[in-house]
Write a protein that holds these residues in place. Structure first.
Motif, PDB file in Angstrom:
ATOM      1  N   ASP A  12       0.926  -1.147  -0.523  1.00 41.92           N
ATOM      2  CA  ASP A  12      -0.016   0.091   0.039  1.00 41.92           C
ATOM      3  C   ASP A  12       0.850   0.944  -0.039  1.00 41.92           C
ATOM      4  O   ASP A  12       0.712   1.450   0.554  1.00 41.92           O
ATOM      5  CB  ASP A  12      -1.217  -0.127   1.029  1.00 41.92           C
ATOM      6  CG  ASP A  12      -0.268   0.329   2.379  1.00 41.92           C
ATOM      7  OD1 ASP A  12       0.817  -0.171   2.317  1.00 41.92           O
ATOM      8  OD2 ASP A  12      -0.610   0.353   3.924  1.00 41.92           O
ATOM      9  N   GLY A  17       0.647   1.416  -7.403  1.00 43.32           N
ATOM     10  CA  GLY A  17      -0.188   1.884  -8.460  1.00 43.32           C
ATOM     11  C   GLY A  17       0.809   1.436 -10.061  1.00 43.32           C
ATOM     12  O   GLY A  17       0.332   1.241 -11.197  1.00 43.32           O
ATOM     13  N   TYR A  20       2.700  -1.303 -10.282  1.00 38.46           N
ATOM     14  CA  TYR A  20       1.736  -2.216 -11.067  1.00 38.46           C
ATOM     15  C   TYR A  20       1.463  -2.527 -12.002  1.00 38.46           C
ATOM     16  O   TYR A  20       1.667  -3.362 -13.596  1.00 38.46           O
ATOM     17  CB  TYR A  20       0.236  -2.687 -10.116  1.00 38.46           C
ATOM     18  CG  TYR A  20       0.103  -2.815  -8.325  1.00 38.46           C
ATOM     19  CD1 TYR A  20       1.595  -3.631  -8.034  1.00 38.46           C
ATOM     20  CD2 TYR A  20      -0.796  -2.920  -7.817  1.00 38.46           C
ATOM     21  CE1 TYR A  20       1.125  -2.744  -6.649  1.00 38.46           C
ATOM     22  CE2 TYR A  20      -0.897  -2.244  -6.520  1.00 38.46           C
ATOM     23  CZ  TYR A  20       0.350  -2.450  -6.127  1.00 38.46           C
ATOM     24  OH  TYR A  20       0.159  -3.228  -4.929  1.00 38.46           O
ATOM     25  N   SER A  21       1.312  -0.864 -13.011  1.00 36.57           N
ATOM     26  CA  SER A  21       1.369  -0.543 -14.200  1.00 36.57           C
ATOM     27  C   SER A  21       2.316  -1.662 -15.424  1.00 36.57           C
ATOM     28  O   SER A  21       2.298  -1.972 -16.376  1.00 36.57           O
ATOM     29  CB  SER A  21       0.349   0.629 -14.439  1.00 36.57           C
ATOM     30  OG  SER A  21      -0.428   1.269 -14.129  1.00 36.57           O
ATOM     31  N   ARG A  72      -7.260  -4.936  -0.436  1.00 36.83           N
ATOM     32  CA  ARG A  72      -7.407  -3.191  -1.020  1.00 36.83           C
ATOM     33  C   ARG A  72      -6.456  -3.247  -1.422  1.00 36.83           C
ATOM     34  O   ARG A  72      -6.829  -2.681  -2.822  1.00 36.83           O
ATOM     35  CB  ARG A  72      -7.701  -2.930  -0.062  1.00 36.83           C
ATOM     36  CG  ARG A  72      -8.941  -2.174   0.927  1.00 36.83           C
ATOM     37  CD  ARG A  72      -9.604  -0.215   1.564  1.00 36.83           C
ATOM     38  NE  ARG A  72      -8.445  -0.654   2.923  1.00 36.83           N
ATOM     39  CZ  ARG A  72      -9.081  -1.808   3.945  1.00 36.83           C
ATOM     40  NH1 ARG A  72      -9.624  -1.988   4.350  1.00 36.83           N
ATOM     41  NH2 ARG A  72      -8.046  -1.092   5.028  1.00 36.83           N
ATOM     42  N   ALA A  73      -5.495  -3.140  -1.766  1.00 35.15           N
ATOM     43  CA  ALA A  73      -4.448  -3.303  -2.240  1.00 35.15           C
ATOM     44  C   ALA A  73      -4.581  -4.588  -3.297  1.00 35.15           C
ATOM     45  O   ALA A  73      -3.863  -4.011  -4.262  1.00 35.15           O
ATOM     46  CB  ALA A  73      -2.854  -3.342  -1.633  1.00 35.15           C
ATOM     47  N   GLU A  75      -6.980  -4.863  -4.631  1.00 39.98           N
ATOM     48  CA  GLU A  75      -7.884  -4.943  -5.510  1.00 39.98           C
ATOM     49  C   GLU A  75      -7.188  -3.994  -6.276  1.00 39.98           C
ATOM     50  O   GLU A  75      -7.815  -4.007  -7.826  1.00 39.98           O
ATOM     51  CB  GLU A  75      -9.430  -4.434  -4.829  1.00 39.98           C
ATOM     52  CG  GLU A  75      -9.779  -5.862  -3.612  1.00 39.98           C
ATOM     53  CD  GLU A  75     -11.116  -4.938  -2.784  1.00 39.98           C
ATOM     54  OE1 GLU A  75     -11.017  -2.997  -2.107  1.00 39.98           O
ATOM     55  OE2 GLU A  75     -11.673  -5.675  -2.333  1.00 39.98           O
ATOM     56  N   GLN A  76      -6.620  -2.956  -5.767  1.00 39.67           N
ATOM     57  CA  GLN A  76      -6.357  -1.863  -6.680  1.00 39.67           C
ATOM     58  C   GLN A  76      -5.275  -2.957  -7.671  1.00 39.67           C
ATOM     59  O   GLN A  76      -5.094  -2.137  -8.765  1.00 39.67           O
ATOM     60  CB  GLN A  76      -4.914  -0.871  -6.145  1.00 39.67           C
ATOM     61  CG  GLN A  76      -4.664   0.014  -6.830  1.00 39.67           C
ATOM     62  CD  GLN A  76      -3.108   0.307  -6.284  1.00 39.67           C
ATOM     63  OE1 GLN A  76      -2.914   0.556  -4.794  1.00 39.67           O
ATOM     64  NE2 GLN A  76      -2.770   1.596  -7.043  1.00 39.67           N
ATOM     65  N   ARG A  79      -7.370  -4.450 -10.581  1.00 42.13           N
ATOM     66  CA  ARG A  79      -8.222  -3.104 -11.942  1.00 42.13           C
ATOM     67  C   ARG A  79      -6.886  -2.924 -12.911  1.00 42.13           C
ATOM     68  O   ARG A  79      -7.222  -2.571 -13.769  1.00 42.13           O
ATOM     69  CB  ARG A  79      -8.512  -2.129 -10.979  1.00 42.13           C
ATOM     70  CG  ARG A  79      -9.589  -2.214  -9.870  1.00 42.13           C
ATOM     71  CD  ARG A  79     -10.393  -0.645  -9.525  1.00 42.13           C
ATOM     72  NE  ARG A  79      -9.354  -0.117  -8.754  1.00 42.13           N
ATOM     73  CZ  ARG A  79      -9.219  -0.399  -7.302  1.00 42.13           C
ATOM     74  NH1 ARG A  79      -9.862  -0.834  -6.356  1.00 42.13           N
ATOM     75  NH2 ARG A  79      -8.485   0.484  -5.981  1.00 42.13           N
ATOM     76  N   VAL A  80      -6.174  -2.882 -12.122  1.00 47.57           N
ATOM     77  CA  VAL A  80      -4.179  -2.491 -13.028  1.00 47.57           C
ATOM     78  C   VAL A  80      -4.391  -3.358 -13.969  1.00 47.57           C
ATOM     79  O   VAL A  80      -4.558  -4.238 -15.525  1.00 47.57           O
ATOM     80  CB  VAL A  80      -3.366  -2.038 -12.284  1.00 47.57           C
ATOM     81  CG1 VAL A  80      -2.315  -2.084 -13.782  1.00 47.57           C
ATOM     82  CG2 VAL A  80      -3.102  -0.679 -11.040  1.00 47.57           C
ATOM     83  N   ARG A  91      -4.220 -12.931  -7.772  1.00 48.39           N
ATOM     84  CA  ARG A  91      -3.804 -12.260  -6.559  1.00 48.39           C
ATOM     85  C   ARG A  91      -3.598 -14.080  -5.788  1.00 48.39           C
ATOM     86  O   ARG A  91      -4.631 -14.560  -6.064  1.00 48.39           O
ATOM     87  CB  ARG A  91      -4.926 -11.559  -6.110  1.00 48.39           C
ATOM     88  CG  ARG A  91      -6.468 -12.088  -5.606  1.00 48.39           C
ATOM     89  CD  ARG A  91      -7.418 -10.986  -5.923  1.00 48.39           C
ATOM     90  NE  ARG A  91      -7.052 -10.337  -4.284  1.00 48.39           N
ATOM     91  CZ  ARG A  91      -8.257 -10.242  -3.718  1.00 48.39           C
ATOM     92  NH1 ARG A  91      -8.918  -9.111  -4.205  1.00 48.39           N
ATOM     93  NH2 ARG A  91      -7.732  -9.711  -2.253  1.00 48.39           N
TER      94      ARG A  91
END
Length: 281
Positions: A12, A17, A20-21, A72-73, A75-76, A79-80, A91
């Protein structure tokens, strides 16, 4: 050679992000399966807490909070990963510390992607030696994404740090898919005199590294450098001068009592890097 399974550390920290991207973009190019691995930090909490009964209801809210933060991390990350047409992604969440869980999983992967550590932020309390420990414990190369700024993609200009060591050789071989795609590759050669003295015989290291890469279709420019000072600082400075978008280097150091004592060059680069760093040990 290609990277067909890539694991990225899910945490986190502020630039998560971006990390991850970057991992997802690389997985897309390589047509690789991408795994996001998060650690809740529960194991460390239980080990360090003074509670006698780990099953006591009083500590359950703390454990739920830690696992919820990791979820929650993830989940991010999802999404990416879902924003790109990857061939596959998944995951995973564990309670163990990242240095153990990442090292174990990375042995079954071709590449491990990490964010540059931040000693203040992060649910799993990353520490500056995480990347180096994962690199050495797993034998898998690590791709470090800097926290200061989003790295450019695709990587077109690469600086390879070369001193003839085993670690540098492994980094060079593992990075070949990236080197082959680059439009410009500079090879910074340190301690040329010592390198040639150690080689002995008819081997000419400066010539040999250029020929080796050329046979893989990588055209390079050789830059001999006097490393009288900190080689890590010299590599970062040279990367800036040459406009490098990636630094490839060996990871130096040794383990003792589960703490990694980093070599000077590795320590400097991990602390001060502002561009992505690809390391192998």
């Amino acid at each position: 050679m290609s990277y067909k399974t890539i694991v990225v550390h899910v945490d986190d920290i502020p630039n998560a992000g971006v990390c991850y991207s970057f991992a997802a973009e690389l997985a897309l190019v390589e047509q690789a399966h991408l795994i996001g691995l998060a650690s809740s930090g529960v194991t460390r909490f239980l080990r360090e807490t003074v509670a006698v009964n780990y099953a006591a209801p009083s500590i359950t809210p703390y454990l739920d909070t830690m696992r919820g933060r990791a979820a929650r991390a993830l989940e991010q990350f999802e999404r990416v990963a879902a924003s790109l047409p990857l061939i596959g992604s998944e995951r995973r969440m564990v309670d163990d510390e990242p240095r153990y869980s990442l090292s174990a999983l990375a042995r079954y992967c071709d590449l491990c992607v990490l964010s540059q550590s931040d000693p203040v932020q992060g649910a799993s309390l990353p520490w500056p030696g995480l990347a180096a420990e994962v690199t050495k414990s797993s034998g898998t190369p690590v791709f470090m994404v800097p926290r200061a700024q989003a790295p450019a993609w695709p990587v077109r200009r690469i600086l390879l740090g070369w001193n003839g060591s085993r670690e540098a050789a492994r980094a060079m071989h593992f990075a070949l898919p990236l080197l082959q795609r680059a439009s410009a590759v500079d090879v910074a050669i340190f301690d040329t005199a010592a390198l040639e003295s150690e080689a002995g015989g008819d081997l000419r290291p400066v010539t040999a590294i250029g020929q080796t890469l050329a046979r893989h279709g990588v055209r390079v420019e050789l830059i001999e450098h006097d490393s009288a000072g900190d080689a890590g600082a010299a590599m970062l400075a040279l990367a800036g001068e040459r406009g490098a978008q990636l630094l490839v280097m060996g990871c130096y150091g040794h383990s003792r009592l589960r703490e990694l004592l980093l070599g000077g060059a590795t320590r400097t680069v991990l602390k001060s890097m502002t561009l992505p760093v690809f390391m192998a040990a």
